[in-house]
Write a protein that holds these residues in place. Structure first.
Motif, PDB file in Angstrom:
ATOM      1  N   GLN A 234     -15.562   1.717   2.420  1.00 39.20           N
ATOM      2  CA  GLN A 234     -14.180   1.725   1.783  1.00 39.20           C
ATOM      3  C   GLN A 234     -13.088   1.625   2.705  1.00 39.20           C
ATOM      4  OE1 GLN A 234     -13.610   5.010  -0.990  1.00 39.20           O
ATOM      5  NE2 GLN A 234     -14.468   3.507  -2.324  1.00 39.20           N
ATOM      6  N   ALA A 235     -11.986   0.940   2.173  1.00 44.61           N
ATOM      7  CA  ALA A 235     -10.946   0.834   3.151  1.00 44.61           C
ATOM      8  C   ALA A 235     -10.041   1.951   3.284  1.00 44.61           C
ATOM      9  CB  ALA A 235     -10.009  -0.259   2.409  1.00 44.61           C
ATOM     10  N   ASP A 236      -9.578   2.349   4.336  1.00 42.54           N
ATOM     11  CA  ASP A 236      -8.772   3.659   4.582  1.00 42.54           C
ATOM     12  C   ASP A 236      -7.590   3.428   3.861  1.00 42.54           C
ATOM     13  OD1 ASP A 236      -7.072   5.475   5.669  1.00 42.54           O
ATOM     14  OD2 ASP A 236      -7.670   5.282   7.846  1.00 42.54           O
ATOM     15  N   PRO A 237      -7.093   4.356   3.017  1.00 43.45           N
ATOM     16  CA  PRO A 237      -5.741   3.974   2.271  1.00 43.45           C
ATOM     17  C   PRO A 237      -4.735   3.939   3.163  1.00 43.45           C
ATOM     18  CG  PRO A 237      -7.352   5.793   1.411  1.00 43.45           C
ATOM     19  CD  PRO A 237      -7.883   5.381   2.566  1.00 43.45           C
ATOM     20  N   GLN A 238      -5.071   4.705   4.219  1.00 41.18           N
ATOM     21  CA  GLN A 238      -3.591   4.609   5.249  1.00 41.18           C
ATOM     22  C   GLN A 238      -3.357   3.240   5.677  1.00 41.18           C
ATOM     23  OE1 GLN A 238      -1.606   6.820   6.161  1.00 41.18           O
ATOM     24  NE2 GLN A 238      -2.685   8.696   5.345  1.00 41.18           N
ATOM     25  N   ASP A 239      -4.226   2.337   5.620  1.00 40.40           N
ATOM     26  CA  ASP A 239      -4.132   0.798   6.237  1.00 40.40           C
ATOM     27  C   ASP A 239      -3.190  -0.049   5.128  1.00 40.40           C
ATOM     28  OD1 ASP A 239      -5.625   1.325   8.256  1.00 40.40           O
ATOM     29  OD2 ASP A 239      -7.410   0.604   7.546  1.00 40.40           O
ATOM     30  N   ALA A 240      -3.211   0.686   3.860  1.00 40.89           N
ATOM     31  CA  ALA A 240      -2.597  -0.357   2.764  1.00 40.89           C
ATOM     32  C   ALA A 240      -1.130   0.704   2.470  1.00 40.89           C
ATOM     33  CB  ALA A 240      -3.475  -0.138   1.389  1.00 40.89           C
ATOM     34  N   VAL A 241      -0.410   1.480   3.177  1.00 41.80           N
ATOM     35  CA  VAL A 241       0.564   1.974   2.852  1.00 41.80           C
ATOM     36  C   VAL A 241       1.906   0.972   3.225  1.00 41.80           C
ATOM     37  CG1 VAL A 241      -0.044   4.171   2.908  1.00 41.80           C
ATOM     38  CG2 VAL A 241       1.050   3.143   4.818  1.00 41.80           C
ATOM     39  N   SER A 242       2.792   1.129   2.304  1.00 41.73           N
ATOM     40  CA  SER A 242       3.909   0.085   2.488  1.00 41.73           C
ATOM     41  C   SER A 242       4.769   0.679   3.638  1.00 41.73           C
ATOM     42  CB  SER A 242       4.808   0.232   1.185  1.00 41.73           C
ATOM     43  OG  SER A 242       4.239   0.219   0.027  1.00 41.73           O
ATOM     44  N   PRO A 243       5.438  -0.218   4.472  1.00 45.44           N
ATOM     45  CA  PRO A 243       6.208   0.233   5.586  1.00 45.44           C
ATOM     46  C   PRO A 243       7.190   1.159   5.033  1.00 45.44           C
ATOM     47  CG  PRO A 243       6.099  -2.240   5.254  1.00 45.44           C
ATOM     48  CD  PRO A 243       5.520  -1.908   4.301  1.00 45.44           C
ATOM     49  N   GLU A 244       7.513   2.097   5.839  1.00 44.81           N
ATOM     50  CA  GLU A 244       8.400   2.950   5.378  1.00 44.81           C
ATOM     51  C   GLU A 244       9.891   2.679   4.879  1.00 44.81           C
ATOM     52  OE1 GLU A 244       9.999   6.962   7.656  1.00 44.81           O
ATOM     53  OE2 GLU A 244       7.681   6.473   7.855  1.00 44.81           O
ATOM     54  N   SER A 245      10.167   1.678   5.575  1.00 47.03           N
ATOM     55  CA  SER A 245      11.473   1.059   5.317  1.00 47.03           C
ATOM     56  C   SER A 245      11.523   0.559   3.893  1.00 47.03           C
ATOM     57  CB  SER A 245      11.915   0.073   6.152  1.00 47.03           C
ATOM     58  OG  SER A 245      11.028  -1.107   6.376  1.00 47.03           O
ATOM     59  N   ASP A 246      10.382   0.284   3.269  1.00 43.25           N
ATOM     60  CA  ASP A 246      10.290  -0.719   2.137  1.00 43.25           C
ATOM     61  C   ASP A 246      10.529   0.354   0.889  1.00 43.25           C
ATOM     62  OD1 ASP A 246       9.998  -2.658   3.378  1.00 43.25           O
ATOM     63  OD2 ASP A 246       8.185  -3.255   2.396  1.00 43.25           O
ATOM     64  N   VAL A 247      10.309   1.666   1.058  1.00 42.01           N
ATOM     65  CA  VAL A 247      10.187   2.549   0.007  1.00 42.01           C
ATOM     66  C   VAL A 247      11.479   3.519   0.047  1.00 42.01           C
ATOM     67  CG1 VAL A 247       8.884   4.454  -1.088  1.00 42.01           C
ATOM     68  CG2 VAL A 247       7.943   2.699   0.202  1.00 42.01           C
ATOM     69  N   ALA A 248      12.042   3.644  -1.114  1.00 37.19           N
ATOM     70  CA  ALA A 248      13.213   4.602  -1.488  1.00 37.19           C
ATOM     71  C   ALA A 248      12.547   6.037  -1.238  1.00 37.19           C
ATOM     72  CB  ALA A 248      13.810   4.268  -2.757  1.00 37.19           C
ATOM     73  N   PRO A 249      13.351   6.965  -0.715  1.00 41.68           N
ATOM     74  CA  PRO A 249      12.926   8.232  -0.629  1.00 41.68           C
ATOM     75  C   PRO A 249      12.953   9.053  -2.096  1.00 41.68           C
ATOM     76  CG  PRO A 249      15.491   8.108   0.085  1.00 41.68           C
ATOM     77  CD  PRO A 249      14.759   6.748  -0.399  1.00 41.68           C
ATOM     78  N   PRO A 250      11.973   9.995  -2.254  1.00 42.62           N
ATOM     79  CA  PRO A 250      12.021  10.598  -3.596  1.00 42.62           C
ATOM     80  C   PRO A 250      13.355  11.203  -3.907  1.00 42.62           C
ATOM     81  CG  PRO A 250      10.802  11.886  -2.011  1.00 42.62           C
ATOM     82  CD  PRO A 250      11.185  10.745  -1.155  1.00 42.62           C
ATOM     83  N   GLU A 251      13.693  11.168  -5.231  1.00 41.63           N
ATOM     84  CA  GLU A 251      14.777  11.887  -5.583  1.00 41.63           C
ATOM     85  C   GLU A 251      14.850  13.476  -5.579  1.00 41.63           C
ATOM     86  OE1 GLU A 251      16.792  10.607  -9.514  1.00 41.63           O
ATOM     87  OE2 GLU A 251      16.042  12.545 -10.252  1.00 41.63           O
ATOM     88  N   SER A 252      15.646  14.044  -4.908  1.00 42.87           N
ATOM     89  CA  SER A 252      15.483  15.627  -4.907  1.00 42.87           C
ATOM     90  C   SER A 252      16.490  16.285  -5.622  1.00 42.87           C
ATOM     91  CB  SER A 252      15.809  15.926  -3.304  1.00 42.87           C
ATOM     92  OG  SER A 252      17.228  15.770  -3.100  1.00 42.87           O
ATOM     93  N   GLY A 253      16.127  17.430  -6.080  1.00 41.14           N
ATOM     94  CA  GLY A 253      16.882  18.138  -6.916  1.00 41.14           C
ATOM     95  C   GLY A 253      16.429  19.702  -7.339  1.00 41.14           C
ATOM     96  N   GLN A 254      16.939  19.975  -8.379  1.00 37.47           N
ATOM     97  CA  GLN A 254      16.383  21.692  -8.619  1.00 37.47           C
ATOM     98  C   GLN A 254      16.317  21.344 -10.463  1.00 37.47           C
ATOM     99  OE1 GLN A 254      19.117  24.444  -7.423  1.00 37.47           O
ATOM    100  NE2 GLN A 254      20.380  22.733  -6.832  1.00 37.47           N
ATOM    101  N   THR A 255      15.708  22.334 -10.947  1.00 32.36           N
ATOM    102  CA  THR A 255      15.772  22.537 -12.476  1.00 32.36           C
ATOM    103  C   THR A 255      16.880  23.172 -12.858  1.00 32.36           C
ATOM    104  OG1 THR A 255      14.155  24.643 -12.280  1.00 32.36           O
ATOM    105  CG2 THR A 255      13.374  22.490 -12.455  1.00 32.36           C
TER     106      THR A 255
END
Lengths: 143, 188
Positions: free
Chosen positions: A2-23
Motif C-alpha cells: 500500500q502507498a503511504d498516505p503521507q506520500d500523497a499529501v498536498s504541499p502545505e502552501s496549497d491548502v487553506a487553513p481550517p476555519e476556526s470558530g466556536q458555537t
C-alpha cells in the motif's frame, strides 16, 4: 504494497487553513404542516440571525420526500407520511443568503429506508417537524 | 407516471384551521451540554429521564449513537382511513434484539399533563445489518448490553411542552409560549 498516505499529501502552501470558530446560540423550533423543511431551516436562520449553523437535532414527518442522490439523480418517496430517521447538515450564508444542506435517512409508510440530500422546496412537513440548530461563529479569516 | 424527482409537491389539507404562524421557535444564549450513557436493561425513557433529572433539566434536544437495544417497539407514520387526521402512527411493532443503534434524535419535554415525555426517531440495524427505524416507543424499548451514548443540549426551564394543535388535531411538542411557567395550565 500500500502507498503511504503521507506520500500523497498536498504541499502545505496549497491548502487553506481550517476555519476556526466556536458555537453560539441554539434554537429549537416546531414547524407546521406543508412548510418546506429545507427552506424553513433557512428562514429560521434569517429570523434568529444565525449566519452559519449546524443541525443538532431533528425529528418529524414529511408528507412526501424528495432526495438528491450522490449521482445527481433525484428520487421521490411517496407519503402521505414519511418519517425522518436521522438528519445531519449545516447552513452557510453566502452573499447574504442562508443555504441549508441537509442529508439524512427516512422511512416510507411501509418501512423502506431511503437516504440522500433533501431537495429545497420539495419536502413539505406532514404533521410536525422539530428541529434544533446551533449557531457557528467563525473567527475572522487571518490575512 | 411522472419521472423520478419530478412529481408535483402536493400539500395536505388538515382537519383544523390553518394557523397563520407557520413555525414556533425559541433560542437560547447558553445551552448546557451533557453526555451520558443509557442504562442496560432499562428503557430508553428511563435512561434519558434519570440523567436529565439528575441535572435538573426538563427540556433538551438529544442525539444518540452506538450501542444496542435488546428490544425495540416502534411505529411508522401512515394514513388513517376513516380518521380525521391526515396521518397517524401505525400499531407498534416489536423487534427482538440484539438491535444496533445507528443514530437517533430525541426531544425531552413535558406532556400535556406536565409530566416528562420523550419523542424519539431512530435508525436501527437488525442482526443481519438490515436497516429499519421509525418513531420509537421510549417506555417499551429496552437498552441492550452495550449502552448507546447520548449528547444533550438543555434549554432553561420548561422550554418544550406538548400542546394540542388545532390544525392537525394532535398533541405535539412546541416551544413553550411564555418560557417557564410552573404550575400554569397548558394551552389547548
Amino acid at each position: 504494497m500500500q502507498a503511504d498516505p503521507q506520500d500523497a499529501v498536498s504541499p502545505e502552501s496549497d491548502v487553506a487553513p481550517p476555519e476556526s470558530g466556536q458555537t453560539g446560540r441554539i434554537l429549537y423550533a416546531r414547524v407546521r404542516p406543508n412548510e418546506d423543511l429545507v427552506q424553513t431551516v433557512e428562514k429560521l436562520c434569517l429570523q434568529h440571525g444565525f449566519a452559519d449553523a449546524v443541525v443538532r437535532g431533528s425529528l418529524g414527518s414529511l408528507s412526501q420526500c424528495c432526495l438528491e442522490l450522490h449521482t445527481g439523480a433525484r428520487i421521490d418517496v411517496p407519503g402521505p407520511a414519511v418519517e425522518m430517521l436521522t438528519l445531519m447538515g449545516e447552513v452557510r450564508t453566502v452573499d447574504g443568503a442562508p443555504r441549508a444542506q441537509l442529508s439524512g435517512t427516512v422511512a416510507d409508510p411501509e418501512g423502506k429506508i431511503f437516504a440522500g440530500r433533501f431537495a429545497a422546496g420539495r419536502n413539505p412537513v406532514c404533521i410536525t417537524f422539530e428541529i434544533t440548530l446551533e449557531e457557528w461563529l467563525a473567527d475572522a479569516a487571518p490575512n | 407516471m411522472s419521472p423520478p424527482g419530478d412529481v408535483p409537491v402536493r400539500l395536505l389539507k388538515h382537519p383544523g384551521p390553518v394557523a397563520a404562524r407557520r413555525w414556533d421557535s425559541l433560542s437560547c444564549e447558553k445551552a448546557r451540554a451533557f453526555r451520558f450513557s443509557l442504562i442496560p436493561g432499562r428503557s430508553l425513557f428511563d435512561g434519558i429521564f434519570n440523567a436529565m433529572k439528575a441535572a435538573n433539566v426538563s427540556a433538551a434536544a438529544l442525539t444518540l449513537t452506538g450501542g444496542t437495544f435488546s428490544r425495540v417497539d416502534y411505529c411508522l407514520a401512515a394514513p388513517r382511513p376513516g380518521k380525521p387526521q391526515v396521518a397517524g402512527y401505525t400499531d407498534p411493532e416489536r423487534m427482538g434484539g440484539p438491535i444496533g443503534l445507528i443514530g437517533a434524535s430525541a426531544t425531552l419535554g413535558l406532556d400535556v399533563k406536565g409530566r416528562p415525555m420523550v419523542h424519539c426517531h431512530a435508525l436501527l440495524s437488525k442482526p443481519d445489518g438490515e436497516l429499519f427505524g421509525g418513531h420509537i416507543m421510549p417506555g417499551e424499548s429496552i437498552v441492550g448490553a452495550v449502552p448507546p451514548v447520548v449528547f444533550a443540549r438543555a434549554f432553561a426551564g420548561e422550554a418544550i411542552r406538548q400542546r394540542y394543535d388545532p390544525e392537525t388535531i394532535m398533541s405535539l411538542f412546541h416551544p413553550a409560549e411564555d418560557g417557564p411557567f410552573p404550575g400554569a395550565p397548558h394551552a389547548g
